[in-house]
Design a protein around this motif. Structure first.
Motif, PDB file in Angstrom:
ATOM      1  N   GLU A  89      46.455  40.333  64.205  1.00  0.00           N
ATOM      2  CA  GLU A  89      44.998  40.444  64.217  1.00  0.00           C
ATOM      3  C   GLU A  89      44.368  39.706  63.041  1.00  0.00           C
ATOM      4  OE1 GLU A  89      44.253  44.628  64.299  1.00  0.00           O
ATOM      5  OE2 GLU A  89      45.511  44.892  66.074  1.00  0.00           O
ATOM      6  N   GLU A  90      45.191  39.296  62.102  1.00  0.00           N
ATOM      7  CA  GLU A  90      44.670  38.626  60.917  1.00  0.00           C
ATOM      8  C   GLU A  90      44.945  37.131  60.938  1.00  0.00           C
ATOM      9  OE1 GLU A  90      45.768  40.426  57.242  1.00  0.00           O
ATOM     10  OE2 GLU A  90      45.397  42.436  57.983  1.00  0.00           O
ATOM     11  N   TRP A  91      44.774  36.516  62.088  1.00  0.00           N
ATOM     12  CA  TRP A  91      44.985  35.078  62.159  1.00  0.00           C
ATOM     13  C   TRP A  91      43.760  34.331  61.655  1.00  0.00           C
ATOM     14  CZ3 TRP A  91      49.716  33.738  62.317  1.00  0.00           C
ATOM     15  CH2 TRP A  91      50.645  34.448  63.057  1.00  0.00           C
ATOM     16  N   ARG A  92      42.913  35.082  60.939  1.00  0.00           N
ATOM     17  CA  ARG A  92      41.747  34.448  60.337  1.00  0.00           C
ATOM     18  C   ARG A  92      42.222  33.386  59.354  1.00  0.00           C
ATOM     19  NH1 ARG A  92      43.466  37.165  56.542  1.00  0.00           N
ATOM     20  NH2 ARG A  92      42.764  38.612  55.051  1.00  0.00           N
ATOM     21  N   LYS A  93      41.342  32.547  58.967  1.00  0.00           N
ATOM     22  CA  LYS A  93      41.694  31.501  58.011  1.00  0.00           C
ATOM     23  C   LYS A  93      41.908  32.133  56.644  1.00  0.00           C
ATOM     24  CE  LYS A  93      40.617  26.982  57.929  1.00  0.00           C
ATOM     25  NZ  LYS A  93      39.767  25.952  58.391  1.00  0.00           N
ATOM     26  N   ASP A  94      43.118  32.021  56.127  1.00  0.00           N
ATOM     27  CA  ASP A  94      43.410  32.546  54.799  1.00  0.00           C
ATOM     28  C   ASP A  94      42.847  31.587  53.758  1.00  0.00           C
ATOM     29  OD1 ASP A  94      45.472  34.990  54.879  1.00  0.00           O
ATOM     30  OD2 ASP A  94      45.744  33.693  56.629  1.00  0.00           O
ATOM     31  N   ILE A  95      42.437  32.147  52.646  1.00  0.00           N
ATOM     32  CA  ILE A  95      41.811  31.358  51.586  1.00  0.00           C
ATOM     33  C   ILE A  95      42.819  31.194  50.458  1.00  0.00           C
ATOM     34  CG2 ILE A  95      39.913  31.265  49.924  1.00  0.00           C
ATOM     35  CD1 ILE A  95      38.423  33.232  51.842  1.00  0.00           C
ATOM     36  N   PRO A  96      43.315  29.977  50.240  1.00  0.00           N
ATOM     37  CA  PRO A  96      44.247  29.798  49.128  1.00  0.00           C
ATOM     38  C   PRO A  96      43.524  30.026  47.798  1.00  0.00           C
ATOM     39  CG  PRO A  96      43.827  27.693  50.231  1.00  0.00           C
ATOM     40  CD  PRO A  96      43.065  28.744  50.966  1.00  0.00           C
ATOM     41  N   HIS A  97      44.079  30.935  46.988  1.00  0.00           N
ATOM     42  CA  HIS A  97      43.399  31.311  45.740  1.00  0.00           C
ATOM     43  C   HIS A  97      44.384  31.912  44.746  1.00  0.00           C
ATOM     44  CE1 HIS A  97      43.782  35.157  47.764  1.00  0.00           C
ATOM     45  NE2 HIS A  97      43.728  35.708  46.557  1.00  0.00           N
ATOM     46  N   VAL A  98      43.930  31.994  43.518  1.00  0.00           N
ATOM     47  CA  VAL A  98      44.620  32.727  42.457  1.00  0.00           C
ATOM     48  C   VAL A  98      43.605  33.721  41.909  1.00  0.00           C
ATOM     49  CG1 VAL A  98      45.668  32.591  40.163  1.00  0.00           C
ATOM     50  CG2 VAL A  98      46.129  30.800  41.846  1.00  0.00           C
ATOM     51  N   THR A  99      43.982  34.997  41.824  1.00  0.00           N
ATOM     52  CA  THR A  99      43.086  36.007  41.245  1.00  0.00           C
ATOM     53  C   THR A  99      43.177  35.915  39.733  1.00  0.00           C
ATOM     54  OG1 THR A  99      43.384  37.455  43.151  1.00  0.00           O
ATOM     55  CG2 THR A  99      42.533  38.467  41.129  1.00  0.00           C
ATOM     56  N   LEU A 100      42.028  35.717  39.090  1.00  0.00           N
ATOM     57  CA  LEU A 100      41.968  35.619  37.624  1.00  0.00           C
ATOM     58  C   LEU A 100      41.601  36.955  36.986  1.00  0.00           C
ATOM     59  CD1 LEU A 100      40.060  32.231  37.243  1.00  0.00           C
ATOM     60  CD2 LEU A 100      42.530  32.625  37.226  1.00  0.00           C
ATOM     61  N   ALA A 101      40.750  37.741  37.676  1.00  0.00           N
ATOM     62  CA  ALA A 101      40.295  39.017  37.108  1.00  0.00           C
ATOM     63  C   ALA A 101      39.740  39.899  38.223  1.00  0.00           C
ATOM     64  CB  ALA A 101      39.220  38.781  36.054  1.00  0.00           C
ATOM     65  N   ARG A 102      39.732  41.205  37.943  1.00  0.00           N
ATOM     66  CA  ARG A 102      39.134  42.191  38.842  1.00  0.00           C
ATOM     67  C   ARG A 102      38.113  42.986  38.051  1.00  0.00           C
ATOM     68  NH1 ARG A 102      44.447  41.761  39.900  1.00  0.00           N
ATOM     69  NH2 ARG A 102      45.057  41.432  42.063  1.00  0.00           N
ATOM     70  N   PHE A 103      37.058  43.421  38.724  1.00  0.00           N
ATOM     71  CA  PHE A 103      36.066  44.265  38.066  1.00  0.00           C
ATOM     72  C   PHE A 103      36.613  45.678  37.974  1.00  0.00           C
ATOM     73  CE2 PHE A 103      33.524  40.892  40.118  1.00  0.00           C
ATOM     74  CZ  PHE A 103      33.092  40.273  38.962  1.00  0.00           C
ATOM     75  N   ARG A 104      36.529  46.279  36.813  1.00  0.00           N
ATOM     76  CA  ARG A 104      37.055  47.636  36.603  1.00  0.00           C
ATOM     77  C   ARG A 104      36.284  48.646  37.432  1.00  0.00           C
ATOM     78  NH1 ARG A 104      40.289  47.743  31.924  1.00  0.00           N
ATOM     79  NH2 ARG A 104      39.874  45.991  30.551  1.00  0.00           N
TER      80      ARG A 104
END
Length: 158
Positions: free
Chosen positions: A124-139
């Protein structure tokens, strides 16, 4: 016991250093920064998986990785994610779209679905994946509105 899993590509040290320089760690206390040695490109997020499936995953992915040629990924920009559904909760380094990456994602998902019915939801997730690197998350889901400003000012060296 369950583990939160994903399939990923590690980044070479040179890219880790380049992205770490963009994190501006002293600027926002409401961000939880990813350590540079943990930077990776997510290929497929699996979610919470029973650790008994780890050998199944390894066996399914070995032929996908074996003999696969490397391919270039070009950094595009640094930005917030997600941007449309709700307030952003992460800062990502985005890559330009890449057909080889999309083929890898498809091959990984196909191999996992064939290996075990647990992975059928990936279909069901054959959506277009976004190539990325996570740099930070909001606390704690906290989104500092001022966090958008330095993103526009960051050098486009990626």
């Amino acid at each position: 016991m369950e583990k939160r899993l994903f399939v990923s590509i590690p980044l070479p040290k040179a890219y880790q250093d380049l992205l770490a320089a963009c994190q501006e760690r002293d600027r926002y206390r409401s961000l939880r920064y990813v350590a540079p040695d943990q930077f990776h490109i997510t290929v497929c997020f699996l979610g919470d998986v029973n650790e008994l499936l780890l050998p199944v995953i390894a066996d399914a992915l070995a032929p996908v990785a074996q003999g696969r040629a490397s391919f270039p990924l070009e950094f595009e920009r640094i930005g917030l994610f997600p941007t449309k559904v709700r307030l952003p909760n992460m800062i990502w380094a985005f890559f330009k779209e890449n057909e080889a990456f999309e083929v890898l994602v498809r091959d990984v998902k196909t191999a996992l679905i064939k290996a075990d019915p647990f992975f059928l939801p990936l279909r069901e997730e054959w959506r277009k994946d976004i190539p990325h690197v996570t740099l930070a998350r909001f606390r704690g889901g906290e989104y500092p509105r001022q966090a958008q400003q330095p993103l526009h000012a960051m050098p486009s060296l990626l």
